[in-house]
Design an enzyme around this catalytic site. Structure first.
Site, short mmCIF file in Angstrom:
data_model
loop_
_atom_site.label_atom_id
_atom_site.label_comp_id
_atom_site.label_asym_id
_atom_site.label_seq_id
_atom_site.Cartn_x
_atom_site.Cartn_y
_atom_site.Cartn_z
N SER A 171 1.03 -1.16 0.09
CA SER A 171 -0.04 0.13 0.20
C SER A 171 0.91 1.35 0.04
O SER A 171 1.64 1.45 -0.85
CB SER A 171 -0.96 -0.07 1.18
N THR A 172 0.90 2.10 1.11
CA THR A 172 1.58 3.18 1.08
C THR A 172 2.95 3.12 0.78
O THR A 172 3.60 2.21 1.45
CB THR A 172 1.45 3.88 2.63
N HIS A 198 -2.73 -1.07 -3.32
CA HIS A 198 -4.08 -0.11 -2.80
C HIS A 198 -3.99 0.76 -3.72
O HIS A 198 -2.68 1.70 -3.60
CB HIS A 198 -3.99 -0.01 -1.45
N MET A 292 0.17 1.16 4.84
CA MET A 292 -0.66 1.43 6.17
C MET A 292 -1.86 0.27 6.56
O MET A 292 -2.06 -0.46 5.60
CB MET A 292 -1.41 2.78 6.18
N ASP A 295 -3.89 -4.85 6.05
CA ASP A 295 -4.46 -5.78 5.06
C ASP A 295 -3.36 -6.68 4.79
O ASP A 295 -2.21 -6.37 4.64
CB ASP A 295 -4.78 -4.84 4.00
#
Length: 359
Positions: A171-172, A198, A292, A295
């Site tokens: 993600s991030t 993401h 973040m 998940d």
């Protein structure tokens, strides 16, 4: 974080946007906006005019501006000393996604899509959380880089008998981590790599193109019903979960799902990993990169319970150690490593490591 606040420069042609971004960032006591600019030329001049010790560690750079746009200013900012981490801001559009990936190839550290008015604009809590996490995360990575010492690496994984698939989640900070990992996959792989980042719709297609240009495994957005070929990366399209099913001949195929978000995300990592376990059992290698939230945790628990292997990115190289940290705290990873070293482990597990790399 250091006791000193993170120093940020804002570069956007809208005075209103600059003011709103400053309010968002300075609501966090660990961030201070030290300069503002209305175009790229002003940003380069303002950066150079500050004393070196007070120059921004992070530049939040709009890409579409008059006088000098963000793409023109980007290499000039990256030539400054100390070199800042540049986070580009772009519109949630196909054009914005294309410009974002071009900026990442040109040296930008990360991106953040500007939220639309329908989603609350700059007041959207999710946007605020993502922006602050990226600003603080890239500042931390930058501070750690000069003094970081390479951690001892564990022995490379031995070839996993019957390995059928590799699942990757991030993600991030994920686009750059994925790029670093893909560059390290220097020999052909014998299994497909199913990847969830993401990202909004539209951006995932451009990310797939970006990864495809790096000279490693070929990469494309997954299409519903397509057969998954060994040695290729299949990226979940934005707004769709990417699942995997078994074919009658023992191969694997992709399925796209509009099921509700999980962990506030669609695509999400957990359903992808669960589907891999459902059709491949323990013949799965899961890799969790920077991001973040948590998940991927439940999916990795399923992989481990089935007898598969879990790897995760280490904290020092992660922009945000949320996802890999959650997996690490659960005691699941075989190793915690930066992306380049994770690539070596992947090659070893797939039986394609360079001669002598195996323990």
């Amino acid at each position: 974080m250091s006791a000193d606040p993170v120093r940020v420069m804002l570069c956007d042609d809208s005075t209103t946007v600059r003011a709103a971004l400053a309010r968002v960032l300075e609501a966090d006591a660990e961030i201070r906006v030290v300069a503002r600019a209305g175009d790229g030329r002003q940003a380069v001049a303002a950066f150079a005019a500050l004393p070196p010790a007070g120059r921004p560690q992070i530049v939040l750079l709009d890409l579409e501006m008059p006088v000098m746009d963000g793409m023109t200013a980007l290499p000039l900012l990256l030539q400054q000393s100390p070199r800042p981490a540049v986070i580009v801001a772009s519109a949630l559009s196909q054009r914005g996604a294309s410009a974002t990936m071009a900026a990442l190839r040109a040296g930008a550290a990360d991106y953040i899509p500007k939220p639309g008015a329908a989603g609350g604009g700059l007041a959207d809590p999710a946007f605020r959380a993502e922006l602050i996490a990226k600003v603080k995360g890239w500042a931390r990575v930058g501070r750690a880089a000069p003094v970081a010492r390479p951690a001892p690496r564990p022995p490379a994984l031995r070839p996993t008998r019957g390995l059928r698939a590799i699942g990757i989640g991030c993600s991030t900070g994920g686009p750059q981590a994925l790029a670093r990992l893909v560059r390290g996959l220097t020999t052909p792989l014998t299994v497909p790599l199913i990847t969830v980042q993401h990202m909004p719709a539209g951006f995932t297609a451009m990310l797939a193109d970006h990864l495809d240009r790096l000279g490693g495994p070929g990469c494309a957005e997954a299409r519903d019903g397509e057969a998954l070929r060994p040695g290729r990366i299949y990226l979940a399209p934005g707004e769709h979960h990417l699942l995997v099913e078994s074919r009658a001949d023992g191969g694997l195929l992709a399925r796209l799902s509009d099921a509700p978000p999980e962990n506030f995300c669609r695509p999400a990592v957990d359903p992808m990993l669960r589907s891999l376990v459902a059709c491949c059992g323990g013949a799965v290698l899961a890799v969790i990169l920077t991001g973040m939230g948590q998940d991927g945790l439940q999916g990795c628990q399923a992989v481990a319970a089935a007898g598969g292997t879990v790897l995760a990115q280490d904290e020092a190289s992660s922009v945000v150690w949320g996802m890999p940290g959650a997996v690490a705290r659960a005691g699941l990873p075989r190793a915690l490593l930066p992306p380049e070293a994770l690539a070596e482990q992947i090659l070893a597990a797939a039986g394609t490591a360079r001669q002598g790399a195996l323990a």
